[in-house]
Design a protein around this motif. Structure first.
Motif, PDB file in Angstrom:
ATOM      1  N   SER A   1       0.815  -1.212   0.000  1.00  0.00           N
ATOM      2  CA  SER A   1       0.000   0.000   0.000  1.00  0.00           C
ATOM      3  C   SER A   1       0.849   1.263   0.000  1.00  0.00           C
ATOM      4  CB  SER A   1      -0.965  -0.009   1.180  1.00  0.00           C
ATOM      5  OG  SER A   1      -0.251   0.058   2.368  1.00  0.00           O
ATOM      6  N   GLY A   2       2.160   1.109   0.200  1.00  0.00           N
ATOM      7  CA  GLY A   2       3.048   2.266   0.084  1.00  0.00           C
ATOM      8  C   GLY A   2       2.850   3.321   1.160  1.00  0.00           C
ATOM      9  N   SER A   3       2.182   2.953   2.264  1.00  0.00           N
ATOM     10  CA  SER A   3       1.943   3.958   3.294  1.00  0.00           C
ATOM     11  C   SER A   3       2.941   3.860   4.440  1.00  0.00           C
ATOM     12  CB  SER A   3       0.517   3.849   3.825  1.00  0.00           C
ATOM     13  OG  SER A   3       0.241   2.529   4.190  1.00  0.00           O
ATOM     14  N   ALA A   4       3.778   2.849   4.431  1.00  0.00           N
ATOM     15  CA  ALA A   4       4.846   2.776   5.435  1.00  0.00           C
ATOM     16  C   ALA A   4       6.160   2.723   4.671  1.00  0.00           C
ATOM     17  CB  ALA A   4       4.683   1.534   6.286  1.00  0.00           C
ATOM     18  N   ASN A   5       7.271   2.717   5.383  1.00  0.00           N
ATOM     19  CA  ASN A   5       8.535   2.534   4.665  1.00  0.00           C
ATOM     20  C   ASN A   5       9.385   1.468   5.324  1.00  0.00           C
ATOM     21  OD1 ASN A   5       9.797   3.704   6.823  1.00  0.00           O
ATOM     22  ND2 ASN A   5      10.170   5.651   5.800  1.00  0.00           N
ATOM     23  N   ALA A   6      10.587   1.316   4.806  1.00  0.00           N
ATOM     24  CA  ALA A   6      11.451   0.218   5.228  1.00  0.00           C
ATOM     25  C   ALA A   6      11.725   0.237   6.730  1.00  0.00           C
ATOM     26  CB  ALA A   6      12.756   0.287   4.459  1.00  0.00           C
ATOM     27  N   ASN A   7      11.731   1.437   7.326  1.00  0.00           N
ATOM     28  CA  ASN A   7      12.070   1.534   8.743  1.00  0.00           C
ATOM     29  C   ASN A   7      11.106   0.743   9.612  1.00  0.00           C
ATOM     30  OD1 ASN A   7      13.922   3.273   7.819  1.00  0.00           O
ATOM     31  ND2 ASN A   7      12.831   5.123   8.424  1.00  0.00           N
ATOM     32  N   PHE A   8       9.840   0.711   9.215  1.00  0.00           N
ATOM     33  CA  PHE A   8       8.835   0.000  10.006  1.00  0.00           C
ATOM     34  C   PHE A   8       9.205  -1.475  10.107  1.00  0.00           C
ATOM     35  CE2 PHE A   8       5.055   2.937  10.127  1.00  0.00           C
ATOM     36  CZ  PHE A   8       5.704   4.015   9.552  1.00  0.00           C
ATOM     37  N   TYR A   9       9.486  -2.059   8.951  1.00  0.00           N
ATOM     38  CA  TYR A   9       9.784  -3.491   8.950  1.00  0.00           C
ATOM     39  C   TYR A   9      11.102  -3.743   9.673  1.00  0.00           C
ATOM     40  CZ  TYR A   9       9.776  -8.274   7.426  1.00  0.00           C
ATOM     41  OH  TYR A   9       9.746  -9.638   7.436  1.00  0.00           O
ATOM     42  N   PHE A  10      12.034  -2.844   9.479  1.00  0.00           N
ATOM     43  CA  PHE A  10      13.323  -2.969  10.157  1.00  0.00           C
ATOM     44  C   PHE A  10      13.121  -2.949  11.676  1.00  0.00           C
ATOM     45  CE2 PHE A  10      17.054  -0.523  11.858  1.00  0.00           C
ATOM     46  CZ  PHE A  10      17.954  -1.563  11.779  1.00  0.00           C
ATOM     47  N   GLY A  11      12.260  -2.042  12.142  1.00  0.00           N
ATOM     48  CA  GLY A  11      11.969  -1.958  13.571  1.00  0.00           C
ATOM     49  C   GLY A  11      11.419  -3.269  14.107  1.00  0.00           C
ATOM     50  N   VAL A  12      10.528  -3.878  13.339  1.00  0.00           N
ATOM     51  CA  VAL A  12       9.936  -5.146  13.781  1.00  0.00           C
ATOM     52  C   VAL A  12      11.001  -6.227  13.865  1.00  0.00           C
ATOM     53  CG1 VAL A  12       8.314  -6.948  13.143  1.00  0.00           C
ATOM     54  CG2 VAL A  12       7.645  -4.580  12.937  1.00  0.00           C
ATOM     55  N   THR A  13      11.883  -6.291  12.849  1.00  0.00           N
ATOM     56  CA  THR A  13      12.915  -7.332  12.898  1.00  0.00           C
ATOM     57  C   THR A  13      13.876  -7.093  14.063  1.00  0.00           C
ATOM     58  OG1 THR A  13      14.279  -6.121  11.334  1.00  0.00           O
ATOM     59  CG2 THR A  13      12.860  -7.815  10.430  1.00  0.00           C
ATOM     60  N   LEU A  14      14.118  -5.821  14.372  1.00  0.00           N
ATOM     61  CA  LEU A  14      14.983  -5.514  15.523  1.00  0.00           C
ATOM     62  C   LEU A  14      14.350  -6.036  16.803  1.00  0.00           C
ATOM     63  CD1 LEU A  14      16.372  -1.889  15.196  1.00  0.00           C
ATOM     64  CD2 LEU A  14      17.558  -4.053  14.904  1.00  0.00           C
ATOM     65  N   ALA A  15      13.037  -5.757  16.964  1.00  0.00           N
ATOM     66  CA  ALA A  15      12.340  -6.189  18.167  1.00  0.00           C
ATOM     67  C   ALA A  15      12.337  -7.712  18.253  1.00  0.00           C
ATOM     68  CB  ALA A  15      10.908  -5.660  18.154  1.00  0.00           C
ATOM     69  N   PHE A  16      12.156  -8.348  17.106  1.00  0.00           N
ATOM     70  CA  PHE A  16      12.121  -9.814  17.074  1.00  0.00           C
ATOM     71  C   PHE A  16      13.472 -10.382  17.494  1.00  0.00           C
ATOM     72  CE2 PHE A  16      11.911 -13.889  14.628  1.00  0.00           C
ATOM     73  CZ  PHE A  16      10.826 -14.421  15.298  1.00  0.00           C
ATOM     74  N   ALA A  17      14.537  -9.797  16.968  1.00  0.00           N
ATOM     75  CA  ALA A  17      15.887 -10.260  17.322  1.00  0.00           C
ATOM     76  C   ALA A  17      16.146 -10.016  18.806  1.00  0.00           C
ATOM     77  CB  ALA A  17      16.922  -9.546  16.469  1.00  0.00           C
ATOM     78  N   THR A  18      15.707  -8.849  19.302  1.00  0.00           N
ATOM     79  CA  THR A  18      15.917  -8.546  20.718  1.00  0.00           C
ATOM     80  C   THR A  18      15.206  -9.564  21.594  1.00  0.00           C
ATOM     81  OG1 THR A  18      15.893  -6.245  20.033  1.00  0.00           O
ATOM     82  CG2 THR A  18      15.810  -6.669  22.386  1.00  0.00           C
ATOM     83  N   ALA A  19      13.975  -9.905  21.223  1.00  0.00           N
ATOM     84  CA  ALA A  19      13.218 -10.889  22.008  1.00  0.00           C
ATOM     85  C   ALA A  19      13.967 -12.209  22.058  1.00  0.00           C
ATOM     86  CB  ALA A  19      11.835 -11.085  21.395  1.00  0.00           C
ATOM     87  N   GLN A  20      14.495 -12.628  20.914  1.00  0.00           N
ATOM     88  CA  GLN A  20      15.224 -13.907  20.900  1.00  0.00           C
ATOM     89  C   GLN A  20      16.484 -13.827  21.752  1.00  0.00           C
ATOM     90  OE1 GLN A  20      15.702 -15.779  16.954  1.00  0.00           O
ATOM     91  NE2 GLN A  20      14.676 -13.927  16.292  1.00  0.00           N
ATOM     92  N   ILE A  21      17.153 -12.670  21.688  1.00  0.00           N
ATOM     93  CA  ILE A  21      18.376 -12.511  22.481  1.00  0.00           C
ATOM     94  C   ILE A  21      18.028 -12.581  23.960  1.00  0.00           C
ATOM     95  CG2 ILE A  21      20.139 -10.842  23.155  1.00  0.00           C
ATOM     96  CD1 ILE A  21      20.065  -9.892  20.204  1.00  0.00           C
TER      97      ILE A  21
END
Lengths: 569, 425
Positions: free
Chosen positions: B370-390
């Motif tokens: 939909s082009g209403s978000a940008n790459a940073n959003f997805y990057f933020g989610v992957t960061l949170a996911f990695a942090t949770a695993q750590i």
């Protein structure tokens, strides 16, 4: 002695004069729709051998081009700069077809050692010669097609080895005056005299389609081909829109801003042909009356041309339509094609090439696709459907691309069923580039160059192309042959690749490193330290506040005592 | 009987999804299919092979030639029923994990019996009961079978399914103390390189539990030998070495920056060109050798825990991680069910997993479609996911050390009858 020298000088110039020749032609054809097509054709032939010629001294042949050809070991060179799209479906076939943007293909001599570096240098030199962005051509966007492009001129070898061929196109290239000026400088008379003086940028860029091209090749000097000559053909294709012109009645002055003032003095012949074949359906009156009518019967179709020899007498050629405009049913040519993208979003997509065979018989075609590396295609998703039935290709050549190194090259040989529409579809994935690889306007998108569909047509309906042995347009009259080569170029496409946030590099580096550090800290603690019991010094929040208050209190009382002390003193 | 029902249910869920219309959607998800493991790329490779085009000429295929040959056989034998192979392999993996967990629990029981005398008087409650020993392996199996990540991994038909199978085989052989463990390890190394870290638990297992340096050395040598043989066979198939560039080279240099759940993609999209190689080296060192030696020394007594933590860290930090890797590691954690009491960030981590799992596909849709978000959003989610695993893996390792401490020094945190705190020093 003096007389002898003069004689020698005269004889040497005479020798040069006979060894090269220049012709200029203008071909005007009203198209069946609301357009008029004009084609300028300048050709120079020089009776010299390509292999031994050093291009130290040239007469009519453009020396700048000759030097480049010599330096980069070029056997044959074809380049075009085009704005707009040739509409095959309604306009028929042009004399020389060209892809939108810049297109370049060249054959190198068979003794060339490093074709890739020669190709890159050739492109860079040409970019300097005609002020176009050919310098962006390198091995990451060039292919060596096996079927689509054959040498047009003489070759020494029996077998054609496509490893000496390079083809590339730059669909994003914008063609403008800055390309026209250096292009005109390659002509013997430049734009000072002759037909080239009609090429005024203010007029020719006011068209639906305009294309500049240069074609260089070695040709046979005589029918036996004992000696070879070299030939350069320069042409300009223009399609004017009656809507832009203001009326259907056209004149040379209206099209080019001035009348024809005379021939180029260096030209052997200087001619204008007007295709009057459509005169029976759309009667128009040419003024002045043509010097003669030329009839041509070619590939089963009759054409009639009005011929004007250009003399020192100015010529104000004009055509006036007699009838009111009427609607005509378009009869499309035997083969035409479209290309478009499918899918939505920036994850998955598809490229569809649609081929139309309007001929009553089967047609063999070669489809060449040069797909850039940033559009990775999956060959197993290739589907060829003709009128809904799966069509097996006769031959398929595929070299998979490599990220940042090589484009995807796909060449398919097909037999199109009679009166059919064939869909060639293939799926691709959108790639994610490094942030520095995006152009300044990243959301504009990335271009996919047009595919080239080649075929030998059995009939010459709507066909104006030159036969292979022709140098001039006049050579194509009454020239029936085994087949009529057409190369249909489809639309270039734009694909928008997903973009990163360009303002974020520092933040991303910091955040990602933080996450790495989040793992490093605890793991470092666990692996290097041991657990011990320590006296608990914490007293909770209330205790801490009490402690702090006590300290302040003691301080306050301390100062009071001090001040009392000082006052008592 | 109940275990049979579990297997049956697991198979049913997988079979139902893999034959449903959602299979395609799931297989195209970037969280599930990475350039390394997507079946689409294997299909492309097999198609090129069929046309007589050298499959490593382009950069669509990153499987080793031997694997490609095996997949070719699989496709030829099973044809349309290929998806059943994936379901069966996944079931097999869960069973192998069950077996290895069972054997591991037996080892824990033995250790517990042996060391009982040294334990503090009030640590009796901490000892594992028969119920714990029996339940843990079942939990492992259930988590593998009904974990969304592994289900999607299987349904997406990724080659990680086979990677997981051989890793499970390795873990089982490891726990049974068999030298045979070297072969599956060599196979996974040839597929995804990072499991080379597991040589350390393989070595330590024979040193610690079998008390045999010779066997330990032999296991490592065997593994390296198998790996060399596999690599040589890969070379022999086409008599060309350039597959190395497309497999190991691709894993190590990270040329394809297609987003995934890892940390590499956005980091290297946004990287300054002159720092690129520096950071590629440091990120690869981070995932391979940085934690290997300290963890191997610290947890040498428990090779299974060491293997799990190494697998977990590679699943977080490797260049092309996928949900299948994480699902596999998650299903191993119930082996340490008894540590869950000590976990401090359990709530945070589970919330994080839940939120990122839902948010990931959502922001991906917003960005790409939909082009209403940008790459940073997805990057933020992957960061949170990695942090949770750590947080999860470090928490478990912390808990392990705490329990070790409590077993020996007792559970009462008092020093000279004063309140005391357990601290790392």
């Amino acid at each position: 002695m003096k007389a002898l020298l003069t004689l020698l000088a005269i004889s040497s110039t005479a020798a040069h004069c006979t060894s090269d020749s220049f012709t200029e032609e203008l071909f005007i054809k009203p198209l069946y729709t609301e357009h008029i097509y004009s084609h300028f054709h300048f050709s120079t032939i020089w009776n010299t051998d390509l292999f031994s010629e050093k291009f130290r001294h040239t007469h009519l042949f453009p020396r700048a081009l000759g030097e480049i050809i010599k330096r980069h070991n070029v056997q044959e060179l074809h380049l075009s700069l085009t704005a707009g799209l040739w509409r095959y479906e309604t306009w028929g076939y042009p004399v020389t077809s060209a892809a939108p943007g810049a297109e370049l293909w060249a054959w190198f001599k068979s003794d060339t050692e490093d074709v890739n570096s020669n190709w890159k240098d050739l492109a860079s030199s040409l970019s300097g010669l005609i002020c176009a962005s050919f310098n962006f051509i390198d091995s990451s966007n060039s292919v060596s097609p096996q079927y689509s492009f054959w040498p047009n001129g003489v070759i020494n070898e029996q077998k054609v080895n496509s490893s000496f061929l390079r083809y590339s196109s730059l669909p994003r290239e914008i063609v403008c005056t800055e390309n026209l000026t250096p292009w005109k400088k390659l002509l013997p008379c430049e734009s000072k005299k002759g037909l080239a003086s009609l090429l005024n940028s203010g007029y020719i860029h006011n068209t639906r389609y305009h294309s500049l091209s240069i074609h260089f090749r070695p040709i046979c000097r005589d029918p036996k081909c004992k000696f070879t000559s070299i030939e350069v053909q320069q042409s300009v294709d223009l399609v004017y829109d009656y809507l832009i012109l203001g009326s259907r009645n056209w004149s040379v002055r209206k099209l080019f801003g001035q009348g024809i003032l005379g021939p180029c003095p260096l030209a052997k012949s200087s001619t204008v042909y007007v295709d009057v074949s459509s005169n029976s359906t759309f009667p128009f009156q040419l003024s002045p009356e043509p010097h003669e009518f030329v009839y041509s019967s070619r590939g089963g179709y009759e054409s009639k041309f009005a011929k004007y020899e250009i003399t020192e007498q100015p010529l104000a050629l004009a055509a006036n339509y007699i009838d009111k405009p009427s609607v005509v049913i378009n009869s499309p040519p035997a083969l035409h094609a479209n290309q478009y993208l499918t899918g939505y979003g920036q994850e998955l997509g598809g490229i569809v090439t649609k081929l139309f065979n309007n001929h009553w018989n089967t047609l063999d075609v070669v489809v060449l696709q040069n797909i850039p590396w940033y559009v990775p295609i999956y060959l197993h998703t290739l589907k060829i459907l003709s009128n809904g039935v799966v069509l097996e290709p006769l031959s398929l050549k595929y070299i998979p691309g490599k990220l940042r190194e090589r484009p995807y090259y796909l060449e398919i040989v097909l037999t199109l069923p009679p009166r059919s529409t064939t869909l060639i579809s293939i799926n691709f994935e959108h790639v994610f580039l490094k942030w520095t690889e995006y152009p300044p306007d990243a959301s504009h998108g990335f271009y996919i160059s047009s595919s080239v569909i080649s075929s030998l047509l059995p009939l010459a309906r709507n066909y104006t192309g030159l036969p292979q042995d022709a140098t001039m347009i006049v050579d194509s009259f009454n020239k029936s042959g085994y087949g009529y080569l057409v190369q249909v170029r489809t639309e270039a496409m734009v694909v928008t690749l997903p973009t990163p946030d360009f303002s974020m590099p520092y933040n991303v580096i910091c955040l990602a490193c933080t996450v790495v550090a989040l793992a490093f800290g605890p793991l470092h603690n666990i692996t290097t330290k041991r657990l011990v019991l320590k006296p608990d010094n914490k007293e909770g929040l209330v205790g801490k506040i009490k402690q702090k208050l006590d300290v302040i209190k003691s301080k306050l009382t301390g100062t009071k005592e001090k001040s009392e002390d000082s006052s008592s003193k | 009987m109940s275990t049979l029902i579990i297997y049956f249910l697991g198979a049913f869920v997988r079979y139902w999804l893999i034959t449903s219309e959602y299979q395609n959607v799931i297989a195209e998800r970037i969280e599930i299919s990475t350039p390394l493991n997507s079946w689409k790329r294997v299909t492309e490779g097999l198609h090129l092979l069929k046309l007589g085009i050298y499959p490593y000429a382009g950069d669509s295929l990153h499987e080793s030639p031997l694997n490609l040959l095996a997949f070719n056989c699989l496709v030829k034998i099973f044809g349309e029923y290929l998806h059943i192979v994936f379901v069966v392999c996944d079931l097999l993996t869960s069973h192998l994990l069950y077996m290895s967990a069972k054997k591991y629990m037996e080892q824990i029981r033995k250790t517990q019996e042996r060391n009982k005398a040294n334990y503090a008087a009030d640590a009796k409650d901490l000892l594992l009961t028969d119920k714990d020993f029996a339940l843990s392996p079942i939990y492992v199996c259930v988590v593998y079978l009904f974990n969304l990540y592994t289900i999607f991994n299987c349904v997406g038909m990724t080659t990680t399914v086979f990677g997981n199978l051989f890793t499970a085989l390795f873990l089982m052989a490891l726990n049974y103390g068999s030298l045979f463990a070297a072969l599956p390890l060599a196979i996974v190394i040839s597929q995804s390189f990072y499991p080379i870290l597991l040589l350390s638990p393989l070595f330590l297992h024979f040193v610690v539990t079998r008390k045999s340096y010779i066997k330990a050395g032999a296991a490592v040598v065997l593994c390296v030998m198998f790996w060399s043989i596999i690599t040589y066979l890969c070379y022999r198939i086409y008599d060309r070495w350039d597959f190395v560039e497309n497999t190991y080279g691709f894993i190590l240099t990270v040329p394809d920056l297609r987003p995934n759940i890892g940390l590499f993609w956005y980091f290297f999209i946004e990287m300054f060109e002159h720092f690129r190689s520096l950071f590629i080296y440091s990120f690869q060192i981070n995932v391979t050798i940085l934690y290997l030696i300290p963890l191997s020394i610290r947890f040498r007594q428990d090779p299974m825990l060491l293997a799990t933590s190494l697998l977990s860290l590679t699943a977080i930090f490797k260049s092309y991680p996928c949900l299948g890797d994480i699902g596999f590691v998650l299903s191993l954690y119930p082996c340490w069910k008894h540590l869950f009491n000590y976990i401090q960030q359990g709530f945070l981590v589970s919330c994080c997993f839940l939120v990122t799992t839902i948010l990931g596909p959502t922001v991906w849709y917003l960005w790409i479609y939909s082009g209403s978000a940008n790459a940073n959003f997805y990057f933020g989610v992957t960061l949170a996911f990695a942090t949770a695993q750590i947080f999860l893996i470090t928490d478990i390792l912390f808990s392990y050390t705490k329990r070790e401490f409590s077993l020996i020094y007792g559970r009462i945190r008092k020093l000279n009858s004063k309140k005391a705190q357990l601290m790392l020093e």
